[in-house]
Scaffold this motif. Structure first.
Motif, PDB file in Angstrom:
ATOM      1  N   ASP A 209     -26.992 -54.444 -71.724  1.00 56.18           N
ATOM      2  CA  ASP A 209     -26.290 -53.652 -72.738  1.00 56.18           C
ATOM      3  C   ASP A 209     -24.786 -53.627 -72.511  1.00 56.18           C
ATOM      4  OD1 ASP A 209     -26.430 -51.912 -75.074  1.00 56.18           O
ATOM      5  OD2 ASP A 209     -25.686 -50.378 -73.703  1.00 56.18           O
ATOM      6  N   GLU A 210     -24.345 -53.642 -71.269  1.00 51.62           N
ATOM      7  CA  GLU A 210     -22.909 -53.556 -70.982  1.00 51.62           C
ATOM      8  C   GLU A 210     -22.598 -54.484 -69.813  1.00 51.62           C
ATOM      9  OE1 GLU A 210     -19.509 -53.646 -70.780  1.00 51.62           O
ATOM     10  OE2 GLU A 210     -19.958 -52.192 -72.374  1.00 51.62           O
ATOM     11  N   TYR A 211     -22.113 -55.667 -70.159  1.00 48.62           N
ATOM     12  CA  TYR A 211     -21.954 -56.697 -69.133  1.00 48.62           C
ATOM     13  C   TYR A 211     -20.871 -56.358 -68.126  1.00 48.62           C
ATOM     14  CZ  TYR A 211     -18.000 -58.656 -71.845  1.00 48.62           C
ATOM     15  OH  TYR A 211     -16.811 -58.848 -72.514  1.00 48.62           O
ATOM     16  N   LEU A 212     -19.839 -55.627 -68.519  1.00 48.79           N
ATOM     17  CA  LEU A 212     -18.804 -55.235 -67.564  1.00 48.79           C
ATOM     18  C   LEU A 212     -19.376 -54.250 -66.540  1.00 48.79           C
ATOM     19  CD1 LEU A 212     -15.723 -54.734 -69.921  1.00 48.79           C
ATOM     20  CD2 LEU A 212     -16.312 -56.748 -68.565  1.00 48.79           C
ATOM     21  N   THR A 213     -20.150 -53.303 -67.026  1.00 48.76           N
ATOM     22  CA  THR A 213     -20.767 -52.338 -66.117  1.00 48.76           C
ATOM     23  C   THR A 213     -21.741 -53.020 -65.171  1.00 48.76           C
ATOM     24  OG1 THR A 213     -20.537 -50.566 -67.749  1.00 48.76           O
ATOM     25  CG2 THR A 213     -22.157 -50.232 -65.997  1.00 48.76           C
ATOM     26  N   ALA A 214     -22.535 -53.957 -65.695  1.00 50.62           N
ATOM     27  CA  ALA A 214     -23.507 -54.669 -64.860  1.00 50.62           C
ATOM     28  C   ALA A 214     -22.797 -55.435 -63.747  1.00 50.62           C
ATOM     29  CB  ALA A 214     -24.336 -55.614 -65.715  1.00 50.62           C
ATOM     30  N   MET A 215     -21.695 -56.101 -64.081  1.00 49.19           N
ATOM     31  CA  MET A 215     -20.944 -56.837 -63.064  1.00 49.19           C
ATOM     32  C   MET A 215     -20.386 -55.894 -62.014  1.00 49.19           C
ATOM     33  SD  MET A 215     -17.598 -57.416 -61.985  1.00 49.19           S
ATOM     34  CE  MET A 215     -16.503 -57.185 -63.387  1.00 49.19           C
ATOM     35  N   ARG A 216     -19.795 -54.791 -62.441  1.00 50.53           N
ATOM     36  CA  ARG A 216     -19.199 -53.852 -61.498  1.00 50.53           C
ATOM     37  C   ARG A 216     -20.262 -53.234 -60.585  1.00 50.53           C
ATOM     38  NH1 ARG A 216     -13.933 -52.026 -62.664  1.00 50.53           N
ATOM     39  NH2 ARG A 216     -14.422 -50.022 -61.681  1.00 50.53           N
ATOM     40  N   GLU A 217     -21.411 -52.915 -61.162  1.00 54.72           N
ATOM     41  CA  GLU A 217     -22.463 -52.300 -60.353  1.00 54.72           C
ATOM     42  C   GLU A 217     -22.971 -53.255 -59.280  1.00 54.72           C
ATOM     43  OE1 GLU A 217     -25.350 -50.965 -63.168  1.00 54.72           O
ATOM     44  OE2 GLU A 217     -24.303 -49.058 -63.555  1.00 54.72           O
ATOM     45  N   HIS A 218     -23.121 -54.538 -59.626  1.00 56.41           N
ATOM     46  CA  HIS A 218     -23.585 -55.484 -58.611  1.00 56.41           C
ATOM     47  C   HIS A 218     -22.507 -55.704 -57.545  1.00 56.41           C
ATOM     48  CE1 HIS A 218     -26.043 -58.498 -56.744  1.00 56.41           C
ATOM     49  NE2 HIS A 218     -25.055 -59.365 -56.796  1.00 56.41           N
ATOM     50  N   SER A 219     -21.241 -55.775 -57.956  1.00 57.23           N
ATOM     51  CA  SER A 219     -20.150 -55.900 -56.983  1.00 57.23           C
ATOM     52  C   SER A 219     -20.142 -54.706 -56.032  1.00 57.23           C
ATOM     53  CB  SER A 219     -18.802 -56.008 -57.704  1.00 57.23           C
ATOM     54  OG  SER A 219     -18.740 -57.163 -58.511  1.00 57.23           O
ATOM     55  N   GLN A 220     -20.386 -53.530 -56.565  1.00 54.53           N
ATOM     56  CA  GLN A 220     -20.412 -52.328 -55.729  1.00 54.53           C
ATOM     57  C   GLN A 220     -21.634 -52.310 -54.821  1.00 54.53           C
ATOM     58  OE1 GLN A 220     -20.063 -49.574 -58.968  1.00 54.53           O
ATOM     59  NE2 GLN A 220     -17.829 -49.705 -59.043  1.00 54.53           N
ATOM     60  N   THR A 221     -22.761 -52.816 -55.318  1.00 54.21           N
ATOM     61  CA  THR A 221     -23.952 -52.914 -54.472  1.00 54.21           C
ATOM     62  C   THR A 221     -23.695 -53.839 -53.291  1.00 54.21           C
ATOM     63  OG1 THR A 221     -25.468 -52.468 -56.296  1.00 54.21           O
ATOM     64  CG2 THR A 221     -26.366 -53.656 -54.409  1.00 54.21           C
TER      65      THR A 221
END
Length: 270
Positions: A209-221
């Motif tokens: 749904d939100e590709y920017l959020t998905a990228m940031r969340e994986h980077s933070q993980t």
């Protein structure tokens, strides 16, 4: 045989990716750090990205995505290229391999980041195969009609993280290398935001749904794996002929918190 230096004299990095937004998702922060450290940075999309739309035809989609890739690369002073292979129908054959070798020859990278050879998308896997093959052979004089640039050599080679840190079967990837991108995450987000055409495509086709959020969340993980705010993970190719010392870790040593005991961190520094 003499040992190669940890950082080569020729500082040219190539992100050899399947689609125009793959570099921003998987290794954008590392590319920013390389550029900030004085490296010349190139991003290659093997495909034109022409299937990445629910509404526009292939030619218009490819045109849009080339412009988006160029804009994202220019944000960090990098250069964007495409081999214009068909999106979703990439094959490992003599034509695609020769095109890969030829662009390696023109760029002459000493550090290559390509895609994992086990991932959810077959284009990613084939790109990894092409990147591995071109890395090994591009400096051989007879491999291409393009002239050999001084300093051409078998480069350091890394594979990016798989989607959600998993291979094609859903098994967790064990990285060999982490790069802290805490200070680069905002610029990485701006780079990925250049790919505006993918918002609706990823929502409709991939269920993201939100590709920017998905990228940031994986980077933070991945950051939690090493005790930092954000990170990118890689697996280094250390087969015969490729340098075995970890140039990314030499360039960007991790300043992790003293209380971090994550097993991935321990494996990285074992």
């Amino acid at each position: 045989m003499p040992t190669r230096p940890s950082v080569p004299d020729r500082k040219v990095a190539l992100a050899f990716m399947a689609h125009p937004d793959d570099a921003e998702i998987s290794c954008g922060g590392t590319l920013i750090r390389l550029q900030e450290s004085g490296w010349e940075v190139h991003i290659v999309s093997v495909t034109a990205g022409d299937c990445g739309s629910m509404n526009d035809g292939p030619d218009e989609t490819a045109r849009i995505r080339f412009a988006e890739g160029t804009n994202a690369a220019e944000l960090i002073g990098a250069t964007f290229h495409t081999l214009n292979e068909p999106d979703g129908r990439l094959v490992y054959d003599r034509q695609s391999l020769q095109k890969s070798i030829d662009i390696f020859r023109r760029i002459a990278p000493t550090l290559v980041i390509t895609m994992p050879m086990s991932d959810y998308h077959a284009d990613h896997e084939i790109t990894g195969q092409l990147g591995r093959a071109a890395s090994f052979v591009y400096a051989a004089p007879n491999a291409s009609a393009e002239p050999v640039i001084k300093g051409s050599q078998v480069p350091y080679l890394y594979y990016t993280d798989g989607h959600d840190g998993q291979d094609r079967m859903g098994h967790a990837i064990t990285p060999t290398t982490f790069v802290d991108i805490s200070e680069q995450l905002e610029t990485k987000t701006r780079m990925l935001a250049c790919h505006k055409s993918q918002l609706e495509w990823l929502r409709s086709h991939n269920g993201i749904d939100e590709y920017l959020t998905a990228m940031r969340e994986h980077s933070q993980t991945r950051g939690t794996d090493i005790g930092t705010r954000a990170a990118e993970a890689f697996v280094q190719h250390r087969g015969h002929g490729h340098p075995g010392d970890d140039v990314l870790s030499a360039l960007f040593p991790i300043q992790h918190s003293s209380h971090s005991t994550n097993s991935a961190l321990q494996a990285t520094h074992s």
